[in-house]
Scaffold this motif. Structure first.
Motif, PDB file in Angstrom:
ATOM      1  N   ILE A   1       1.030  -0.867  -0.025  1.00 40.66           N
ATOM      2  CA  ILE A   1      -0.064  -0.027   0.775  1.00 40.66           C
ATOM      3  C   ILE A   1       1.102   1.257  -0.121  1.00 40.66           C
ATOM      4  O   ILE A   1       1.648   1.112   1.265  1.00 40.66           O
ATOM      5  CB  ILE A   1      -1.345   0.252   1.838  1.00 40.66           C
TER       6      ILE A   1
ATOM      7  N   GLN B   1      -4.849  -8.952  -2.630  1.00 40.31           N
ATOM      8  CA  GLN B   1      -4.683  -7.751  -2.900  1.00 40.31           C
ATOM      9  C   GLN B   1      -5.905  -7.210  -2.126  1.00 40.31           C
ATOM     10  O   GLN B   1      -6.162  -5.655  -1.553  1.00 40.31           O
ATOM     11  CB  GLN B   1      -5.429  -7.246  -4.775  1.00 40.31           C
TER      12      GLN B   1
ATOM     13  N   VAL C   1      -2.740   0.532  -4.155  1.00 39.56           N
ATOM     14  CA  VAL C   1      -2.581  -0.641  -3.857  1.00 39.56           C
ATOM     15  C   VAL C   1      -2.094  -2.362  -4.876  1.00 39.56           C
ATOM     16  O   VAL C   1      -2.995  -1.521  -5.908  1.00 39.56           O
ATOM     17  CB  VAL C   1      -3.406  -0.840  -3.106  1.00 39.56           C
ATOM     18  N   CYS C   2      -1.243  -2.960  -4.578  1.00 41.81           N
ATOM     19  CA  CYS C   2      -1.082  -3.370  -5.159  1.00 41.81           C
ATOM     20  C   CYS C   2      -0.755  -4.992  -4.653  1.00 41.81           C
ATOM     21  O   CYS C   2      -0.331  -5.062  -3.807  1.00 41.81           O
ATOM     22  CB  CYS C   2      -0.314  -2.958  -6.559  1.00 41.81           C
TER      23      CYS C   2
ATOM     24  N   ALA D   1       2.243  -0.282  -7.070  1.00 39.23           N
ATOM     25  CA  ALA D   1       1.625   0.926  -6.339  1.00 39.23           C
ATOM     26  C   ALA D   1       0.982   2.110  -6.399  1.00 39.23           C
ATOM     27  O   ALA D   1       0.237   2.554  -6.330  1.00 39.23           O
ATOM     28  CB  ALA D   1       2.248   0.456  -4.942  1.00 39.23           C
TER      29      ALA D   1
ATOM     30  N   ASN E   1      -1.137   3.366  -9.099  1.00 39.51           N
ATOM     31  CA  ASN E   1      -2.463   2.935  -8.871  1.00 39.51           C
ATOM     32  C   ASN E   1      -2.609   4.301  -7.752  1.00 39.51           C
ATOM     33  O   ASN E   1      -3.596   5.103  -7.890  1.00 39.51           O
ATOM     34  CB  ASN E   1      -2.629   1.824  -8.084  1.00 39.51           C
TER      35      ASN E   1
ATOM     36  N   GLY F   1      -6.742  -0.041  -6.910  1.00 38.23           N
ATOM     37  CA  GLY F   1      -5.978  -1.388  -6.771  1.00 38.23           C
ATOM     38  C   GLY F   1      -5.956  -2.028  -7.819  1.00 38.23           C
ATOM     39  O   GLY F   1      -6.636  -1.784  -9.205  1.00 38.23           O
TER      40      GLY F   1
END
Length: 302
Positions: A156, A213, A245-246, A262, A265, A279
């Motif tokens: 995150i 995730q 998030v990834c 991340a 995103n 994500g």
């Protein structure tokens, strides 16, 4: 006299050497006084036995007296390798006892000082979180564990929204309060073994071992909602944050590639209006996906 011998290694060594070297002479003298003559064979045997006994006495005494030095040597190597101080407190009153106790006290104090300096060097004093350096040093172990155990790992990246405007309108003290509050919220929402760090001015990064995730996005949204509910800014202004998030691919990912994905995103969440979580999930066969290859799984508005 006995007290002086106890407090001096030099006197102990001199005494052991004196007794050991003179033992054959003493044995021969005692034999002569008892028999008033010296039988050659008996005398040679007596001197030989007394010499062996004296040598054994000397070596045994030296081994006993110098044993603390061997322990001290081992403690020095241990401290050099692990920086952990060994408790070598000695009741001896001679030079070795003084050196051993001094070394034990010195290494204990030095170990505490090193631990304090390392904590200061890897911690962020404003938020209470760790810093980028600490994250860079500890992320490889988390990735290696996920790779070895076949467990998931998610990342995150969080960025406080309009943080420059907060500093400009309310001053840097308000900005510091916002950062402190954000750090406290992050710590309250993470598990003890999660990795969290402030990696930039208002940017935070978290690595979550054992998370996919979906779970990471739930955690990010929990942090987002708690931040939005805080009242730390003047005039009741809300403090919000955007999240990227990834899910990591431990077999091929490093910290840099995880944070880059991340970040992609995160900027998508920023462009989408801020105060949201974005994500994406990547094709496991492509270690370095572009933005076109990424798919948004969830974008949630405040």
């Amino acid at each position: 006299m006995f007290a002086r011998i106890r407090s001096s290694l030099t006197l102990k060594l001199f005494l052991a050497s004196f007794v050991s070297t003179h033992l054959p002479l003493v044995a021969a003298l005692i034999y002569y006084l008892q028999n008033r003559h010296l039988d050659p064979i008996v005398t040679i045997g007596l001197l030989l036995a007394a010499t062996i006994a004296g040598t054994a006495l000397c070596l045994g005494t030296l081994w006993t007296l110098l044993n603390p030095l061997r322990e001290l040597r081992g403690a020095i190597w241990q401290f050099r390798k692990s920086r952990s101080a060994a408790d070598l407190r000695s009741t001896r009153r001679d030079e070795i006892g003084l050196i051993t106790n001094a070394f034990s006290m010195l290494t204990s104090e030095l170990s505490r000082t090193i631990a304090t300096l390392e904590h200061q060097a890897t911690s962020d004093v404003v938020t209470g979180l760790r810093n980028r350096r600490w994250l860079v040093d500890n992320a490889p172990a988390a990735l290696a564990r996920a790779r070895r155990e076949g467990t998931g790992l998610a990342a995150i990246v969080m960025d406080l929204d309009h943080f420059k405007a907060i500093n400009d309108r309310h001053g840097h003290d308000a900005g510091d309060r916002a950062l402190t509050a954000a750090g406290a919220v992050v710590l309250s929402c993470l598990r003890p073994y999660d990795l969290a760090a402030r990696i930039g001015g208002e940017e935070f990064a978290m690595l979550l071992p054992g998370c996919d995730q979906r779970a990471a996005m739930d955690i990010a949204n929990r942090i987002r909602l708690q931040l939005a509910a805080l009242s730390v800014l003047p005039d009741g202004e809300r403090m919000t944050a955007s999240f990227g998030v990834c899910e990591a691919l431990p077999q091929i990912d490093g910290l840099s590639s995880i944070l880059k994905r991340a970040d992609v995103n995160l900027y998508r969440a920023k462009r989408g209006g801020r105060n949201r979580v974005s994500g994406s999930q990547v094709d496991a066969g492509k270690p370095s996906p572009s933005m076109r290859e990424e798919r948004i799984n969830s974008t949630r508005d405040a």
